[in-house]
Each structure stands twice: as structure tokens, then as C-alpha cells.
Scaffold this motif. Sequence first.
Motif, PDB file in Angstrom:
ATOM      1  N   LEU A 105       0.880  -1.163   0.000  1.00  0.00           N
ATOM      2  CA  LEU A 105       0.000   0.000   0.000  1.00  0.00           C
ATOM      3  C   LEU A 105       0.919   1.215   0.000  1.00  0.00           C
ATOM      4  O   LEU A 105       1.527   1.557   1.007  1.00  0.00           O
ATOM      5  N   ASN A 106       1.023   1.817  -1.140  1.00  0.00           N
ATOM      6  CA  ASN A 106       1.977   2.903  -1.303  1.00  0.00           C
ATOM      7  C   ASN A 106       1.384   4.210  -0.771  1.00  0.00           C
ATOM      8  O   ASN A 106       0.786   4.977  -1.507  1.00  0.00           O
ATOM      9  N   PHE A 107       1.571   4.426   0.515  1.00  0.00           N
ATOM     10  CA  PHE A 107       0.986   5.624   1.133  1.00  0.00           C
ATOM     11  C   PHE A 107       1.522   6.908   0.520  1.00  0.00           C
ATOM     12  O   PHE A 107       0.935   7.963   0.689  1.00  0.00           O
TER      13      PHE A 107
ATOM     14  N   ALA B  73       6.583   3.054   3.711  1.00  0.00           N
ATOM     15  CA  ALA B  73       5.733   3.846   2.822  1.00  0.00           C
ATOM     16  C   ALA B  73       5.181   5.065   3.566  1.00  0.00           C
ATOM     17  O   ALA B  73       5.118   6.176   3.020  1.00  0.00           O
ATOM     18  N   ILE B  74       4.798   4.856   4.823  1.00  0.00           N
ATOM     19  CA  ILE B  74       4.311   5.986   5.617  1.00  0.00           C
ATOM     20  C   ILE B  74       5.444   6.996   5.808  1.00  0.00           C
ATOM     21  O   ILE B  74       5.256   8.211   5.707  1.00  0.00           O
ATOM     22  N   GLY B  75       6.652   6.467   6.032  1.00  0.00           N
ATOM     23  CA  GLY B  75       7.812   7.336   6.181  1.00  0.00           C
ATOM     24  C   GLY B  75       8.066   8.160   4.924  1.00  0.00           C
ATOM     25  O   GLY B  75       8.328   9.365   4.998  1.00  0.00           O
ATOM     26  N   VAL B  76       7.975   7.537   3.755  1.00  0.00           N
ATOM     27  CA  VAL B  76       8.189   8.252   2.498  1.00  0.00           C
ATOM     28  C   VAL B  76       7.144   9.356   2.354  1.00  0.00           C
ATOM     29  O   VAL B  76       7.441  10.478   1.945  1.00  0.00           O
ATOM     30  N   SER B  77       5.915   9.018   2.734  1.00  0.00           N
ATOM     31  CA  SER B  77       4.834   9.990   2.651  1.00  0.00           C
ATOM     32  C   SER B  77       5.143  11.216   3.522  1.00  0.00           C
ATOM     33  O   SER B  77       5.071  12.363   3.072  1.00  0.00           O
ATOM     34  N   PHE B  78       5.541  10.976   4.771  1.00  0.00           N
ATOM     35  CA  PHE B  78       5.905  12.082   5.672  1.00  0.00           C
ATOM     36  C   PHE B  78       7.064  12.876   5.102  1.00  0.00           C
ATOM     37  O   PHE B  78       7.095  14.102   5.154  1.00  0.00           O
ATOM     38  N   PHE B  79       8.036  12.135   4.549  1.00  0.00           N
ATOM     39  CA  PHE B  79       9.212  12.792   4.000  1.00  0.00           C
ATOM     40  C   PHE B  79       8.810  13.763   2.889  1.00  0.00           C
ATOM     41  O   PHE B  79       9.257  14.910   2.857  1.00  0.00           O
TER      42      PHE B  79
ATOM     43  N   CYS C  30       6.819  12.904 -12.299  1.00  0.00           N
ATOM     44  CA  CYS C  30       6.252  12.064 -11.238  1.00  0.00           C
ATOM     45  C   CYS C  30       6.568  10.590 -11.483  1.00  0.00           C
ATOM     46  O   CYS C  30       6.803   9.837 -10.542  1.00  0.00           O
ATOM     47  N   GLY C  31       6.576  10.181 -12.738  1.00  0.00           N
ATOM     48  CA  GLY C  31       6.958   8.809 -13.063  1.00  0.00           C
ATOM     49  C   GLY C  31       8.366   8.529 -12.551  1.00  0.00           C
ATOM     50  O   GLY C  31       8.626   7.502 -11.914  1.00  0.00           O
ATOM     51  N   LEU C  32       9.261   9.480 -12.803  1.00  0.00           N
ATOM     52  CA  LEU C  32      10.638   9.335 -12.309  1.00  0.00           C
ATOM     53  C   LEU C  32      10.667   9.292 -10.788  1.00  0.00           C
ATOM     54  O   LEU C  32      11.377   8.475 -10.187  1.00  0.00           O
ATOM     55  N   ALA C  33       9.879  10.170 -10.175  1.00  0.00           N
ATOM     56  CA  ALA C  33       9.833  10.189  -8.706  1.00  0.00           C
ATOM     57  C   ALA C  33       9.394   8.827  -8.190  1.00  0.00           C
ATOM     58  O   ALA C  33       9.967   8.296  -7.232  1.00  0.00           O
ATOM     59  N   GLY C  34       8.395   8.248  -8.840  1.00  0.00           N
ATOM     60  CA  GLY C  34       7.914   6.926  -8.421  1.00  0.00           C
ATOM     61  C   GLY C  34       9.011   5.874  -8.534  1.00  0.00           C
ATOM     62  O   GLY C  34       9.191   5.044  -7.643  1.00  0.00           O
ATOM     63  N   VAL C  35       9.753   5.924  -9.632  1.00  0.00           N
ATOM     64  CA  VAL C  35      10.839   4.955  -9.838  1.00  0.00           C
ATOM     65  C   VAL C  35      11.890   5.110  -8.741  1.00  0.00           C
ATOM     66  O   VAL C  35      12.379   4.124  -8.178  1.00  0.00           O
ATOM     67  N   ILE C  36      12.220   6.361  -8.421  1.00  0.00           N
ATOM     68  CA  ILE C  36      13.242   6.595  -7.393  1.00  0.00           C
ATOM     69  C   ILE C  36      12.739   6.124  -6.027  1.00  0.00           C
ATOM     70  O   ILE C  36      13.452   5.445  -5.288  1.00  0.00           O
ATOM     71  N   ILE C  37      11.497   6.466  -5.703  1.00  0.00           N
ATOM     72  CA  ILE C  37      10.940   6.041  -4.411  1.00  0.00           C
ATOM     73  C   ILE C  37      11.004   4.521  -4.285  1.00  0.00           C
ATOM     74  O   ILE C  37      11.438   3.976  -3.273  1.00  0.00           O
TER      75      ILE C  37
END
Lengths: 238, 292
Positions: free
Chosen positions: B35-37, B99-105, B72-79
Amino acid sequence: MSKEILEVDQLSVNYGAIKAVRDVSFDIKEGEIVTLIGANGAGKSTILKTISGLLKPANGEIVFLGQSLAKLTAPKIVAAGVSQVPEGRRIFAGMTVKENLQLGAYLRKDKNGVEKDMEAMFKRFPILKERQKQDAATLSGGEQQMLAMARALMARPKLLLLDEPSMGLAPIYIQEIFDIIKSINKEGMTVLLIEQNARQALSIANRGYVLASGEVKMTGSGQDLLNDPAVQKAYLGG
Amino acid sequence: MQTFFQQLINGLSLGSIYALLALGYMIVYGISKLLNFAHGDVYMLGAYWGYYTINYLHFGFITALITAMIVCGLAGVIIEAVAYRPLRNAPRVAALITAIGVSFFLENGMSYLVTSDTRNFPQVIKQKTFDLGGVMISNIQLIILVTTLILTLGLMYIINYTKTGRAMRSVSTDYDAASLMGININHTVSITFALGSALAGAAGVLIGLYYNSIDPLMGMTPGIKAFVAAVLGGIGSIPGAAVGGFLIGLLETAVQAMGFSAFRDAAVYIVLIVILLVLPGGLFGKKQVEKV
Ligand SMILES: Nc1ncnc2c1ncn2[C@@H]1O[C@H](COP(=O)(O)OP(=O)(O)OP(=O)(O)O)[C@@H](O)[C@H]1O
Ligand SMILES: [Mg+2]
């Protein structure tokens, strides 16, 4: 004397602390059917997964046509010419029979060749032609096994690894599967066959290796192993 | 009747945004079982990309939309590569927390970089309203609907009829079996994150255009609603995710039109609970429920 296609040398594979395969060595020559037999948990699937690159060896070498496979990724090993029909068939549910076959040819660039091979598979397995647009998950167990074999052949491998192709099948299907293995071998395919159905496997194999607790315990021609009292007692129901 | 059609159009416009988000959420979940928060935050990044490129680089709508999708596609790949890939074989809960951490970040990082102020999205397209027998529809609503339709059909085409799409579906079903076909799992997961995140980026630009205001936390609630939409449609079904998105948009608009604005989010969560209880496979989902 035909040349060696695969040589496994002192292979060991671990799952964490569990030593599943220990110092296993065997080889396959071009055009042969070689079988590994052994009880549940003997390490048979572990060996095939390691050859295919799904697991990494802790020790030892796997050489395929002069090229070391031990450090290659699974896709590179397929590209080198080794295809596997995994235990339990692992066909792609939710995708059609035809899509499953197309995935088998994923790495191939020769579109026309792929089309031709698809036709050849449909000829060899008429049921797959009939069901080509159907969700692969709706096939019966035996049909799924045929699909899994056809899918692996779509890669045009030089070596075919079969992990318990007769598992869970009705007797008529078992016979058919072994007949198919024999016939693709006659057409030139080298086969490494894993089976619990030791009698059938040894009777079509040129050579066999008996595996127990992750080690090779015995080796010989298919016929010799079939006639061996110890093998008969342990694997052929006495 | 007039009000009904009016709300229908409003609901479908909002629903388009959820549909785009839900599609990305769904394909990413399908392939990574994660679940990619951070999905809603990628949508926020898309909105900011639109904001800056339109204001400062004078991009037109189409250019802003397409570049937002690429970025955003690139951002997704990097994440995926940085945060999720190292945890692929770890327990799912570890990936979930990450995933929650990435979201907060992303939320806090953006608040730091661009401040947490709400900004007005530039009006790159002059709003015009058409009167269809008393029902008002704006050119922006039409653009949102058409863009969503094109992107949804494009995604369906890629997934159902291309080699890449077949690889994506096979990896979603069985990593090891897909590897045995010669499919590179990492590449395929990257492509999926790229596609899903590109849709989120498009949704971000569209929502900016529609609601005019953006802020670094704008992705939180839509992210969750997109998840509800994907569950409603049935995880694993592309038309399902799109329909789920539209239904959530319609539901929210209806609740609001009936004068219960304060409850519009609550209504969405009630839907989630009800589906999980009554129809765990969703509207278009596979019949058997996946055991997690
Ligand atoms: N993923 C795993 N993690 C830990 N141990 C494993 C794993 N897979 C297999 N093993 C162990 O490794 C040993 C060999 O397993 P393997 O699957 O290779 O046996 P097999 O000979 O193929 O058996 P079967 O005939 O039942 O398929 C077994 O003791 C098994 O419990
Ligand atoms: Mg096994």
C-alpha cells in the motif's frame, strides 16, 4: 561420446542455517535424459532453483556449455538456454493460455519464429489450441502441466528442467506426460527430470542420481538403478 | 432533475481525479503488494510541478501535464528503488511503515522547500461554462473527463495488449515464475511505479486546474480515497479501479449536495467498511479473496 551440456560441481545450497543441498555433483550430456530422484525434502527442487538462478549457491559451480551460471540472474540463465518447468506448474492465472505461451517466448526477438513455435505447440498439444483464449487457471491439472511444458519450450531452450511434472496427475495424464518427455527428447532436447515417480522416471532416463538429505547417494544408468535392490526398496515400493 | 445532472457532472469530474489515483494505486499494489501511502504525495508533487512550470516557465496545459507525468513517473521509480526495493523480501509491515515514512518525508520536505502555504494554481486555461439546458459544464470539467478517459484507455491498452503489460501482469502473479520466463523483476516493478506515478502526476495537475488551490498536504485524503476506490472496484481490475474512483467522486458530491458537507469524508470510509464486510472482492474483483 557426446559433449557435456551441464556440469554441477560440489554444489551446496543453504536456506539460512538449513543446509538443503550438500556437495552435489552431477552432469548431463547433450541429448540425454537425466533424472534426480529422492524423497520429499531431499533437495531436488532446491537444485533446480539454483541452476535457474532463483537461489544462489553457498558453494560449488554450475557450468552450462562452458559458461558459469552461478553468478547469473534468472533472466540471463533463460537467455543462455536453460528453461524450467517449476514444481506445481506455476502457470499465470488470470492470463490466457496464449498469453502464458507468449510469456515463455519473452526474451525472443524473432517474431516469425515465435509464431511458428506457437503453431508447433498447438499441434503437439491440441487442447491448448482449443483453449488458447481461456484463462489458464481454468485448465485441468494435466492441461496446466502441458501448458507449463509448452511455455518453457517457447523459449527454445537447449536444456529443459522439469520439476515433478507428474505430480498430482491422474494416471492417464502421467503416461501422456512421460510420453511427451520422451518425444521431445527424441527430437533433440536435453532434459533434467526430477520425479518422485521414480519407476517411470528411471525407465525413460539414460542416467539417474539418487538424492537423500541433500546428498547424492547413488548414480547409474536408468536401467541399473531400476534393478538395484536398495533403490527398489526405498523408491520403487519394494 | 437539473440538479441531479449538475451533481452528476460535478461528481464525475471529481471522480476522474480519484480514478486516476486509484489506477496507479492499484497497479502498484498489484505488483509490489504494497500500500503505497506516498502515492497521494506524488500527486501533490505533480500539482506543484504544474504550478511552477506554468507560472515560471510559462508552460501550456498539455506541456505541464505531460512533463508532470514524466517527472512524477521518475519520482515513483526513485521512491521504489530507494525505499521499497531493499525491503522486497522483508515482512510486509516493514514496507508499509517505510511507505508511511516516504509519505511524511515528501509532505514535510515540500513544506520545508515551498512552505506550507496554500497557493493558487495558475489559470492556464480560461474557464468557460456551457449551459446544457440548465446544466452547467465547464471546459475544465470536460478536459478532466477527457484526459482521464484517454489515460485510462492508454493504461488498459498497455497492460492488456503489450509485451510490457504481459510482463507486469505475470510479475504481479508470481515473481519466481516470471523470472523463469526471463523477465527482469526490478525493471518491471520500476515500469509499473513509473506508470502509476505518472497517472498521479496527471491527477495533480488536473486537480490544481479544477480546485485552484494546492498545498503540501493536499495528497493525504485523496490518497486514502483512491485506496478506497481501488478496494471498491476490486483490487486487480483496471476498469474496477476507474469505476471505483468515479463512484467515490459521485458519492462525495451527493453527500455534499444533500447538505452534509461535513460528512463527505466519513461517507467514503463507511463505504470502505461496508465493502470489506459485504463484498471483499470489490465490484469487479476476482471472486476468491486473496489471503494475505
Ligand atoms: N524456502 C525455504 N526455506 C527454508 N527451508 C526450505 C525452503 N525450501 C525448502 N527448504 C528445505 O530444504 C530441503 C529441501 O527442499 P526441496 O524443496 O529442495 O526438496 P524436494 O526434494 O524438492 O522435495 P519435494 O519432493 O517435496 O518437492 C527441505 O528440508 C526443505 O524443508
Ligand atoms: Mg520439490
